[in-house]
Write a protein that holds these residues in place. Structure first.
Motif, short mmCIF file in Angstrom:
data_model
loop_
_atom_site.label_atom_id
_atom_site.label_comp_id
_atom_site.label_asym_id
_atom_site.label_seq_id
_atom_site.Cartn_x
_atom_site.Cartn_y
_atom_site.Cartn_z
N VAL A 185 28.75 -4.95 -10.71
CA VAL A 185 29.52 -6.19 -10.54
C VAL A 185 29.09 -6.84 -9.23
CG1 VAL A 185 31.83 -7.20 -10.49
CG2 VAL A 185 31.45 -5.04 -11.70
N PRO A 186 28.05 -7.67 -9.28
CA PRO A 186 27.57 -8.27 -8.03
C PRO A 186 28.62 -9.20 -7.44
CG PRO A 186 26.18 -8.88 -9.90
CD PRO A 186 27.32 -8.12 -10.46
N PHE A 187 28.54 -9.34 -6.16
CA PHE A 187 29.51 -10.17 -5.44
C PHE A 187 29.05 -11.62 -5.50
CE2 PHE A 187 31.58 -11.66 -1.51
CZ PHE A 187 32.87 -11.22 -1.80
N ASN A 188 30.01 -12.56 -5.60
CA ASN A 188 29.56 -13.95 -5.74
C ASN A 188 30.07 -14.91 -4.68
OD1 ASN A 188 32.16 -14.16 -6.46
ND2 ASN A 188 31.81 -14.64 -8.61
N ASP A 189 30.53 -14.39 -3.55
CA ASP A 189 30.89 -15.32 -2.47
C ASP A 189 29.90 -15.10 -1.32
OD1 ASP A 189 32.27 -17.17 -0.90
OD2 ASP A 189 34.17 -16.66 -1.80
N VAL A 190 30.36 -14.83 -0.10
CA VAL A 190 29.43 -14.69 1.03
C VAL A 190 29.20 -13.21 1.34
CG1 VAL A 190 29.00 -15.33 3.44
CG2 VAL A 190 30.48 -16.74 2.02
N ILE A 191 27.94 -12.82 1.60
CA ILE A 191 27.65 -11.44 2.00
C ILE A 191 27.22 -11.42 3.46
CG2 ILE A 191 26.15 -9.44 1.64
CD1 ILE A 191 25.91 -10.15 -1.26
N ILE A 192 27.87 -10.54 4.24
CA ILE A 192 27.43 -10.31 5.63
C ILE A 192 26.70 -8.97 5.66
CG2 ILE A 192 28.14 -9.96 8.02
CD1 ILE A 192 30.63 -11.57 7.54
N GLY A 193 25.46 -8.98 6.10
CA GLY A 193 24.72 -7.73 6.28
C GLY A 193 24.72 -7.37 7.76
N VAL A 194 25.22 -6.19 8.10
CA VAL A 194 25.30 -5.78 9.50
C VAL A 194 24.20 -4.75 9.76
CG1 VAL A 194 26.80 -4.84 11.31
CG2 VAL A 194 27.82 -6.10 9.39
N SER A 195 23.31 -5.05 10.70
CA SER A 195 22.21 -4.13 10.98
C SER A 195 21.69 -4.35 12.40
CB SER A 195 21.07 -4.34 9.98
OG SER A 195 19.97 -3.52 10.32
N GLN A 196 21.85 -3.36 13.23
CA GLN A 196 21.34 -3.46 14.60
C GLN A 196 19.86 -3.81 14.59
OE1 GLN A 196 19.26 -2.73 17.99
NE2 GLN A 196 19.03 -1.13 16.46
N SER A 197 19.07 -3.01 13.88
CA SER A 197 17.61 -3.18 13.90
C SER A 197 17.15 -4.36 13.06
CB SER A 197 16.95 -1.91 13.35
OG SER A 197 17.37 -1.71 11.99
N GLY A 198 17.94 -4.68 12.04
CA GLY A 198 17.52 -5.71 11.10
C GLY A 198 16.45 -5.22 10.15
N GLU A 199 16.19 -3.90 10.13
CA GLU A 199 15.10 -3.36 9.32
C GLU A 199 15.59 -2.29 8.32
OE1 GLU A 199 12.31 -4.79 9.41
OE2 GLU A 199 12.44 -5.86 11.32
N THR A 200 16.86 -2.00 8.30
CA THR A 200 17.34 -0.93 7.42
C THR A 200 17.14 -1.34 5.95
OG1 THR A 200 18.89 -0.16 9.07
CG2 THR A 200 19.40 0.41 6.79
N ALA A 201 16.36 -0.53 5.24
CA ALA A 201 15.92 -0.91 3.89
C ALA A 201 17.10 -1.18 2.97
CB ALA A 201 15.04 0.20 3.32
N ASP A 202 18.12 -0.34 3.02
CA ASP A 202 19.22 -0.49 2.07
C ASP A 202 20.06 -1.74 2.34
OD1 ASP A 202 18.73 1.80 0.48
OD2 ASP A 202 19.57 3.09 2.04
N THR A 203 20.25 -2.07 3.61
CA THR A 203 21.03 -3.27 3.95
C THR A 203 20.24 -4.52 3.55
OG1 THR A 203 21.94 -2.02 5.78
CG2 THR A 203 22.29 -4.39 5.83
N LEU A 204 18.95 -4.44 3.80
CA LEU A 204 18.05 -5.54 3.43
C LEU A 204 18.06 -5.76 1.92
CD1 LEU A 204 16.26 -7.23 5.24
CD2 LEU A 204 14.42 -5.56 4.88
N ALA A 205 18.06 -4.65 1.17
CA ALA A 205 18.05 -4.76 -0.30
C ALA A 205 19.34 -5.42 -0.78
CB ALA A 205 17.90 -3.36 -0.92
#
Ligand code: M6R
Length: 341
Positions: free
Chosen positions: A82-102
């Motif tokens: 059930v994908p989300f359909n409003d706004v997604i915030i991705g939190v990542s110190q490095s900005g490189e974490t594969a799973d957060t990026l995905a």
């Protein structure tokens, strides 16, 4: 440069008064993405400490603004049908974490607006997300997050504050000084107890539950002591079976909506013989009665206590690991950024 500190982690912990100040002030009404101003609901995604920051965001945003928040681990969102359909915030110190990026990329494929909260300009997440909120924590060398976690929480608190019309501006203005004040807390008795334990339980309620999850993560990754966090109300549903005089419990019990029920939970734990380290108000008579060791948390707005308890638990983990002679800045088996799934 460690600037005279024995480890980068301790240096980074001591940078936090400035870091919180800059993180909070880096977000203004002008820089707040339009997608957040228009959001009816928000999904927040992250891994490890960044997930804990997202969980704090959920408790605080829902209570300040009534905006529902869905919280996802980066590594699990890919399995959500059930994908989300409003706004997604991705939190990542490095900005490189594969799973957060995905997760951010999945949002973009579903035509969802995305916002990155990160410490690194031009990182992969900033190149993918529609908008970026920079934490301005400066480079973090220690594998274990400390200042970047505080900066994430600071940025997210300021986002909530702005969405709530500035109702917490006064409270947030005390953040820097509040952290500065607790950096010199004497934790030696608690460190003695923890460094002789094989298992530790961290318990809290409400917004202090993710604070305890972060405290337990810090303890396990740098001291290698098995530390597990539970929502205090969950212990009765199974983990109580593990309590004994050999399993110290670390708990936050500060005045607020959860105070009375938390005190009741702690009494039940004490009756199983567990040593209790309580983070609470210094002259709280009831808490002093049951705690073996009381770590004082200054009276303050609950958001400020989220910050001060977090830092106290970082210091507890740090000094415990140090007393055990651990590597601290480069714990075994861990990398600073995880770029594979
Ligand atoms: O760079 P990120 O914030 O995406 O990293 C996520 C986690 O790997 C990270 O928060 C990790 O849990 C901490 N370094 C633990 O202290």
């Amino acid at each position: 440069m460690k600037s005279g500190f024995p480890h980068f982690m301790l240096k980074e912990i001591f940078e936090q008064p400035d870091v919180i100040h800059h993180a909070i002030h880096s977000i203004t009404e002008e820089t707040l993405p339009q997608s957040l101003l228009n959001a009816n609901s928000i999904m927040v995604v992250g891994c490890g400490s960044s997930y804990h920051a997202g969980m704090i965001f959920r408790y605080l945003l829902e209570s300040a603004c009534g905006i529902p928040v869905r919280l996802e681990l980066g590594s699990e969102y890919k399995y959500s049908a059930v994908p989300f359909n409003d706004v997604i915030i991705g939190v990542s110190q490095s900005g490189e974490t594969a799973d957060t990026l995905a997760a951010i990329k999945k949002g973009i494929c579903n035509n969802v607006k995305t916002v990155a909260v990160t410490n690194v300009l031009n990182s992969s997440i900033t190149r993918s997300a529609h908008d970026t909120l920079l934490m301005h924590a400066g480079p973090e060398i220690s594998v274990a997050s400390s200042k970047s976690f505080i900066a994430q929480v600071g940025v997210l608190m300021q986002v909530i504050n702005l969405l709530a019309g500035g109702t917490c501006t006064e409270a947030l203005s005390h953040a820097r000084q509040a952290i500065e004040q607790i950096l010199i807390t004497d934790l030696s008795k608690a460190v003695d107890l923890c460094s002789n334990a094989e298992h530790l339980f961290y318990v809290g309620r409400g917004v202090f539950y993710p604070v305890m999850m972060e405290g337990a993560l810090k303890m396990k990754e740098i001291s290698y002591i098995h530390a597990e966090a539970y929502a205090a109300g969950e212990l009765k549903h199974g983990p109580f079976a593990l309590l004994s005089p050999q399993t110290p419990v670390i708990a936050v019990c500060v005045p607020g909506t959860a105070y009375e029920v938390m005190l009741g939970n702690l009494k039940e734990m004490k009756s199983r013989g567990t040593p209790l380290i309580a983070l609470g108000i210094q002259d709280d008579i009831d808490l002093n009665d049951i705690a073996d060791i009381l770590i004082p948390v200054p009276e303050a707005h609950p958001w400020i206590q989220v910050l001060t308890t977090t830092v106290l638990l970082q210091l507890l983990a740090y000094h415990t690991a140090d007393s055990l002679g651990r590597e601290i800045d480069m714990p075994r088996n861990l990398a600073k950024s995880v770029t594979v799934e």
